[in-house]
Design an enzyme around this catalytic site. Structure first.
Site, PDB file in Angstrom:
ATOM      1  N   ALA A  65       0.864  -1.179   0.000  1.00 40.53           N
ATOM      2  CA  ALA A  65       0.000   0.000   0.000  1.00 40.53           C
ATOM      3  C   ALA A  65       0.902   1.231   0.000  1.00 40.53           C
ATOM      4  CB  ALA A  65      -0.887  -0.009   1.237  1.00 40.53           C
ATOM      5  N   GLY A 109       0.829  -5.114   1.071  1.00 39.30           N
ATOM      6  CA  GLY A 109      -0.413  -5.223   0.300  1.00 39.30           C
ATOM      7  C   GLY A 109      -0.201  -5.848  -1.072  1.00 39.30           C
ATOM      8  N   GLU A 112      -0.265  -9.454  -0.399  1.00 38.89           N
ATOM      9  CA  GLU A 112      -1.661  -9.783  -0.057  1.00 38.89           C
ATOM     10  C   GLU A 112      -2.545  -9.799  -1.297  1.00 38.89           C
ATOM     11  OE1 GLU A 112      -1.686  -6.620   2.862  1.00 38.89           O
ATOM     12  OE2 GLU A 112      -2.002  -8.056   4.479  1.00 38.89           O
ATOM     13  N   GLU A 132       5.368  -5.012   7.068  1.00 33.72           N
ATOM     14  CA  GLU A 132       4.654  -3.973   7.823  1.00 33.72           C
ATOM     15  C   GLU A 132       5.252  -3.734   9.201  1.00 33.72           C
ATOM     16  OE1 GLU A 132       3.274  -6.425   6.077  1.00 33.72           O
ATOM     17  OE2 GLU A 132       1.582  -5.661   4.889  1.00 33.72           O
TER      18      GLU A 132
HETATM   19  N1  DAK Z   1       4.590   3.287  -0.717  1.00 34.57           N
HETATM   20  C1  DAK Z   1       4.968   4.451  -1.277  1.00 34.57           C
HETATM   21  N2  DAK Z   1       6.064   4.591  -2.033  1.00 34.57           N
HETATM   22  C2  DAK Z   1       6.842   3.516  -2.211  1.00 34.57           C
HETATM   23  C3  DAK Z   1       6.528   2.265  -1.642  1.00 34.57           C
HETATM   24  C4  DAK Z   1       5.335   2.165  -0.860  1.00 34.57           C
HETATM   25  N3  DAK Z   1       4.929   1.003  -0.337  1.00 34.57           N
HETATM   26  N4  DAK Z   1       7.503   1.389  -1.993  1.00 34.57           N
HETATM   27  C5  DAK Z   1       8.368   2.071  -2.746  1.00 34.57           C
HETATM   28  N5  DAK Z   1       7.992   3.344  -2.895  1.00 34.57           N
HETATM   29  C6  DAK Z   1       8.661   4.422  -3.625  1.00 34.57           C
HETATM   30  C7  DAK Z   1       9.891   4.903  -2.886  1.00 34.57           C
HETATM   31  O1  DAK Z   1       9.541   5.838  -1.887  1.00 34.57           O
HETATM   32  C8  DAK Z   1      10.671   5.527  -4.026  1.00 34.57           C
HETATM   33  O2  DAK Z   1      10.111   6.782  -4.325  1.00 34.57           O
HETATM   34  P1  DAK Z   1      11.064   8.080  -4.567  1.00 34.57           P
HETATM   35  O3  DAK Z   1      11.899   8.208  -3.365  1.00 34.57           O
HETATM   36  O4  DAK Z   1      11.854   7.726  -5.807  1.00 34.57           O
HETATM   37  O5  DAK Z   1      10.082   9.179  -4.789  1.00 34.57           O
HETATM   38  C9  DAK Z   1      10.382   4.602  -5.194  1.00 34.57           C
HETATM   39  O6  DAK Z   1       9.184   3.914  -4.845  1.00 34.57           O
HETATM   40  C10 DAK Z   1      11.466   3.555  -5.420  1.00 34.57           C
HETATM   41  O7  DAK Z   1      11.682   2.889  -4.177  1.00 34.57           O
HETATM   42  P2  DAK Z   1      13.133   2.727  -3.518  1.00 34.57           P
HETATM   43  O8  DAK Z   1      14.019   3.861  -3.886  1.00 34.57           O
HETATM   44  O9  DAK Z   1      12.905   2.491  -2.062  1.00 34.57           O
HETATM   45  O10 DAK Z   1      13.648   1.414  -4.262  1.00 34.57           O
HETATM   46  P3  DAK Z   1      14.650   0.319  -3.712  1.00 34.57           P
HETATM   47  O11 DAK Z   1      14.932  -0.571  -4.867  1.00 34.57           O
HETATM   48  O12 DAK Z   1      15.832   0.972  -3.025  1.00 34.57           O
HETATM   49  O13 DAK Z   1      13.867  -0.477  -2.589  1.00 34.57           O
HETATM   50  C11 DAK Z   1      11.920  -1.656  -1.707  1.00 34.57           C
HETATM   51  C12 DAK Z   1      12.755  -1.276  -2.957  1.00 34.57           C
HETATM   52  C13 DAK Z   1      10.668  -2.344  -2.224  1.00 34.57           C
HETATM   53  C14 DAK Z   1      12.728  -2.650  -0.858  1.00 34.57           C
HETATM   54  C15 DAK Z   1      11.589  -0.404  -0.866  1.00 34.57           C
HETATM   55  O14 DAK Z   1      11.020   0.571  -1.754  1.00 34.57           O
HETATM   56  C16 DAK Z   1      10.627  -0.654   0.226  1.00 34.57           C
HETATM   57  O15 DAK Z   1      10.991  -1.169   1.300  1.00 34.57           O
HETATM   58  N6  DAK Z   1       9.330  -0.264   0.036  1.00 34.57           N
HETATM   59  C17 DAK Z   1       8.317  -0.365   1.063  1.00 34.57           C
HETATM   60  C18 DAK Z   1       7.878  -1.782   1.271  1.00 34.57           C
HETATM   61  C19 DAK Z   1       6.838  -1.882   2.371  1.00 34.57           C
HETATM   62  O16 DAK Z   1       7.109  -1.594   3.556  1.00 34.57           O
HETATM   63  N7  DAK Z   1       5.610  -2.297   2.025  1.00 34.57           N
HETATM   64  C20 DAK Z   1       4.544  -2.480   2.965  1.00 34.57           C
HETATM   65  C21 DAK Z   1       3.696  -1.228   3.007  1.00 34.57           C
HETATM   66  S1  DAK Z   1       2.341  -1.324   4.173  1.00 34.57           S
HETATM   67  C22 DAK Z   1      -5.319  -2.747   3.964  1.00 34.57           C
HETATM   68  C23 DAK Z   1      -4.839  -3.016   2.694  1.00 34.57           C
HETATM   69  C24 DAK Z   1      -3.472  -3.018   2.483  1.00 34.57           C
HETATM   70  C25 DAK Z   1      -2.599  -2.736   3.491  1.00 34.57           C
HETATM   71  C26 DAK Z   1      -3.075  -2.460   4.758  1.00 34.57           C
HETATM   72  C27 DAK Z   1      -4.441  -2.448   4.996  1.00 34.57           C
HETATM   73  N8  DAK Z   1      -6.715  -2.764   4.203  1.00 34.57           N
HETATM   74  C28 DAK Z   1      -7.603  -3.377   3.197  1.00 34.57           C
HETATM   75  C29 DAK Z   1      -7.287  -2.326   5.427  1.00 34.57           C
HETATM   76  C30 DAK Z   1      -1.174  -2.752   3.174  1.00 34.57           C
HETATM   77  C31 DAK Z   1      -0.209  -2.161   3.856  1.00 34.57           C
HETATM   78  C32 DAK Z   1       1.141  -2.148   3.291  1.00 34.57           C
HETATM   79  O17 DAK Z   1       1.406  -2.661   2.231  1.00 34.57           O
END
Ligand code: DAK
Length: 258
Positions: A65, A109, A112, A132
């Site tokens: 997400a 997400g 998921e 998360e």
């Molecule tokens: N959200 C927003 N931006 C994101 C992102 C994310 N999840 N993942 C990556 N980006 C953005 C980065 O901020 C970056 O943007 P700029 O800085 O260039 O503007 C760009 O994508 C490229 O990312 P990186 O520079 O970080 O790229 P790397 O290759 O160095 O790293 C990475 C890739 C995937 C390891 C890293 O980006 C990362 O750790 N991303 C976050 C992963 C994460 O924590 N995901 C979980 C998010 S929480 C629900 C439904 C869904 C959910 C909850 C409730 N309901 C139905 C109630 C879901 C929650 C989640 O998914």
């Protein structure tokens, strides 16, 4: 169909949705989820379509997400708006068979969403994770539940409690994915499988996936009974008569989808 965050196109009898927000690794912002819901609604309603494939880019299926979109919301914001609920489960409620073709990151997400499909096939580059915990929250779209059902408790706990990613081979061994392929072959194989499924009797494929999905919702005895009843009901279809007659007559069946 023109969208900003996804591409939806027909490949014969297969509906293909490509998540297309490369600048954010396909982070699932609200606008993307709304478009995904609309595209899935359209494919579900389209008689030409018999199966649906969802994919992302080579680098990311979806990195979760959109963290930037949700980071400042209060508890009351998310509770009262039932935050990011609408549209999020749409893939899981599709009645037509669905395949997630995952290359690169499928995180949070994104993992998921892939698990809501009927099957996942993965590129050898795929990385699955529920990170998360590393950003101060827990999976919110089924990660603690679906992942546990796919992989069992230990792997699900490992992924949810450490946030560490697993690679495609580990995902295969854990039962999360059905097949692993070189990245260059992933989409063709997903489309091949989807076209094959779409080529069978449509109502029968829907009944079949309903029966498999029942296994996640009920006891073994009730599930077996449900399967028995649905199996019996296939004998009311023209396609069961056609399929079995074609076998006996050594010819290919011509499905009527009735
Ligand atoms: N959200 C927003 N931006 C994101 C992102 C994310 N999840 N993942 C990556 N980006 C953005 C980065 O901020 C970056 O943007 P700029 O800085 O260039 O503007 C760009 O994508 C490229 O990312 P990186 O520079 O970080 O790229 P790397 O290759 O160095 O790293 C990475 C890739 C995937 C390891 C890293 O980006 C990362 O750790 N991303 C976050 C992963 C994460 O924590 N995901 C979980 C998010 S929480 C629900 C439904 C869904 C959910 C909850 C409730 N309901 C139905 C109630 C879901 C929650 C989640 O998914």
């Amino acid at each position: 169909m023109a969208y900003e965050n996804i591409i939806a196109e027909k490949k014969g009898a297969v509906g293909l949705v490509t998540l297309n927000r490369p600048q954010a690794l396909n982070a699932l912002c609200a606008a993307l989820i709304a478009e995904l819901e609309e595209a899935l609604d359209a494919f579900e309603a389209d008689d030409e379509i018999g199966a649906i494939v969802i994919t992302g880019s080579e680098k990311a299926f979806a990195a979760g997400a959109d963290i930037k979109e949700m980071k400042d919301k209060s508890y009351m914001d998310v509770y009262q708006q039932d935050f990011i609920t609408k549209g999020w489960g749409r893939l899981a409620t599709c009645r037509k068979p669905t395949i997630a073709a995952v290359s690169g990151f499928a995180l949070g997400g994104g993992c998921e969403l892939a698990m809501m499909a009927d099957m996942i096939i993965a590129a050898d580059s795929a990385k699955f994770g529920q990170p998360e915990i590393t950003i101060g929250t827990i999976p919110g779209s089924g990660g603690t539940q679906r992942l546990t059902r796919f992989t069992g408790k230990s792997m699900a706990m490992y992924m949810c409690l450490t946030g560490e990613f697993i690679d495609a081979e580990t995902a295969l061994r854990s039962g999360l994915v059905a097949k692993v392929l070189p990245a260059a072959e992933l989409l063709d194989e997903a489309l091949r499988i989807a076209a094959k499924v779409a080529g069978f009797s449509r109502p029968t494929t829907m009944m079949c996936k309903e029966a498999v999905n029942r296994a996640y919702e009920t006891t073994l005895a009730e599930g077996i009974l449900f399967e028995r009843r649905v199996f019996h009901s296939t004998f009311s279809t023209e396609d069961q008569k056609e399929g079995m007659s074609a076998f006996a007559e050594k010819r290919k069946p011509e499905w009527k989808n009735r």
